[in-house]
Motif scaffolding. Structure first.
Motif, short mmCIF file in Angstrom:
data_model
loop_
_atom_site.label_atom_id
_atom_site.label_comp_id
_atom_site.label_asym_id
_atom_site.label_seq_id
_atom_site.Cartn_x
_atom_site.Cartn_y
_atom_site.Cartn_z
N ARG A 283 31.35 44.72 10.47
CA ARG A 283 32.66 44.41 11.15
C ARG A 283 32.24 43.19 11.98
NH1 ARG A 283 33.60 48.07 14.45
NH2 ARG A 283 31.67 49.18 14.32
N ALA A 284 33.30 42.49 12.47
CA ALA A 284 32.97 41.34 13.21
C ALA A 284 34.40 41.15 14.19
CB ALA A 284 32.82 39.98 12.38
N GLU A 285 34.16 40.48 15.50
CA GLU A 285 35.04 39.87 16.35
C GLU A 285 35.00 38.60 16.70
OE1 GLU A 285 36.73 41.16 20.84
OE2 GLU A 285 34.84 42.28 20.02
N ILE A 286 36.05 37.88 16.50
CA ILE A 286 36.05 36.51 16.69
C ILE A 286 35.95 36.44 18.48
CG2 ILE A 286 37.05 34.14 16.75
CD1 ILE A 286 36.43 35.37 14.05
N LEU A 287 34.80 35.89 18.93
CA LEU A 287 34.50 35.74 20.35
C LEU A 287 35.26 34.60 21.14
CD1 LEU A 287 31.08 36.82 20.94
CD2 LEU A 287 33.13 38.14 21.15
N ARG A 288 35.01 33.38 20.21
CA ARG A 288 35.77 32.10 20.98
C ARG A 288 35.80 31.05 19.74
NH1 ARG A 288 30.76 32.89 23.21
NH2 ARG A 288 29.14 31.24 22.75
N THR A 289 36.49 30.06 20.05
CA THR A 289 36.49 28.72 19.16
C THR A 289 35.85 27.66 19.82
OG1 THR A 289 38.85 29.37 18.50
CG2 THR A 289 37.92 27.00 18.14
N ALA A 290 34.99 27.02 18.90
CA ALA A 290 33.92 26.03 19.42
C ALA A 290 34.85 24.72 19.38
CB ALA A 290 32.76 25.86 18.72
N GLU A 291 34.45 23.57 19.89
CA GLU A 291 35.08 22.38 19.91
C GLU A 291 35.29 21.97 18.60
OE1 GLU A 291 33.04 19.35 22.70
OE2 GLU A 291 33.20 20.71 24.31
N ASP A 292 34.59 22.05 17.59
CA ASP A 292 34.70 21.30 16.39
C ASP A 292 35.47 22.54 15.59
OD1 ASP A 292 32.79 23.53 15.87
OD2 ASP A 292 31.29 22.33 14.82
#
Length: 341
Positions: free
Chosen positions: A116-125
């Motif tokens: 399973r996975a959770e999206i933590l944050r979005t990077a600049e690219d």
């Protein structure tokens, strides 16, 4: 210099979709980089171009099954994650699809919840930092559920996963293969050593940024993604010993080239070194250490075409590529090879 200066026409049917049964049976286009003279050979004949005292440099990174296919948690829409770079033990930088729906806080699962996975944050690219949850050892779970991350121009399914790794691959971490090394076989490497050629091994974990076309109109405006590399002391000593005795450093692949050129001192000496490199080599660059390059045929307007043009000259490279098209060479990851000396 303009990016469009590195464009060339390539018929789609010349993009290799499958590896050859015999790795070393690929064709080999040999170029004298000073005159531009071309010779047509096969890769198993490459030993004709080595001399005792030379040093062959290999990148021993290993491609991991970094492509994960799953769904939103609870059986929702299909999703795809491509692992790019490990940030911590359980956190990775990833490319995600569909990007619009996988924002911070989104949860996904693979293998019916085995991973399973959770999206933590979005990077600049636009990539995502993802935290994984699982039982046991992550690498074993990934080996069970993941697929090899073949480039988008390869549409055939890879039957043998090992064919997207070199025969000397050792250290897990790449999202793409150092493809020039796919032509080497163990018997051919043994023959090289029997000739009195030392083999030096380094590691650069290949990211997808290396293969992307340059979107900036001017080369100077393009910024390379950083990649981790490591040159052990024993291997640096081999390369320096070769240079001190008048031998040539012949790199297998642009990743080996970028590693030693990132580490090399002004006088060409290569120290043992590890770290991140975003070196961008294009015409006008002064090579400090590399004397020869084994490479595949690359995408138009890619940083790899620019690197080989820096080494051999843009006009020589574009003429060689035009010759390769006329002679029906196979291009890109599973394609034929080029030796530039």
């Amino acid at each position: 210099m303009d990016t469009k200066d590195f464009y060339f026409e390539l018929p789609k049917e010349l993009v290799a979709q499958d590896p050859l049964e015999d790795r070393a049976s690929s064709r080999l286009l040999v170029m004298d980089r000073r005159s531009g003279r071309l010779t047509h050979r096969h890769f198993y004949e490459i030993t004709d171009y080595f001399r005792p005292g030379d040093c062959l440099v290999l990148n021993d990174t290993k491609v991991i099954p970094a492509r994960l296919l799953g769904c939103r948690e609870g059986g929702g829409a299909k999703v795809e994650l491509l692992l790019l770079k490990r940030e911590t033990k359980d956190e990775w930088e990833c490319l995600v699809r569909p990007g619009k729906k996988l924002r911070e806080g989104a949860r996904v699962e693979f293998g019916g919840g085995i991973l399973r996975a959770e999206i933590l944050r979005t990077a600049e690219d636009g990539s995502r930092v993802v935290r994984f949850f699982y039982e046991g050892i992550f690498e074993e779970v990934l080996d069970r559920l993941g697929e090899m991350p073949l480039p988008p121009y390869i549409t055939h399914k890879l039957q043998d996963r090992s064919r997207y790794n070199t025969v000397y691959a050792k250290h897990d971490g790449s999202a793409a293969a150092p493809t020039a090394g796919l032509h080497w076989t163990k018997p051919l490497l043994e023959r090289v050593e029997e000739m009195g050629v030392e083999i030096a091994r380094l590691t650069l974990h290949v990211g997808l940024g290396t293969f992307r076309p340059v979107k900036a109109e001017r080369l100077e405006e393009h910024h390379m993604h950083s990649e981790y590399y490591r040159i052990p002391k024993s291997e640096a000593e081999k390369m320096n010993r070769c240079k001190s005795k008048g031998g040539r450093l012949i790199c297998t692949g642009t990743t080996s080239c970028r590693s030693i050129e990132s580490a090399a001192e002004e006088d060409g000496r290569i120290p043992a070194r590890s770290g991140w490199t975003d070196i961008f080599i294009y015409p006008g660059y002064r090579f400090r250490a590399m004397d020869g390059l084994i490479t595949n045929f690359h995408l138009p307007e890619s940083t790899l075409v620019m690197l080989v043009s820096a080494f051999a000259g843009r006009e020589h490279i574009l003429k060689a590529y035009a010759e390769a098209v006329r002679e029906r060479y196979r291009f890109f990851s599973f394609g034929d090879a080029m030796l530039i000396l």
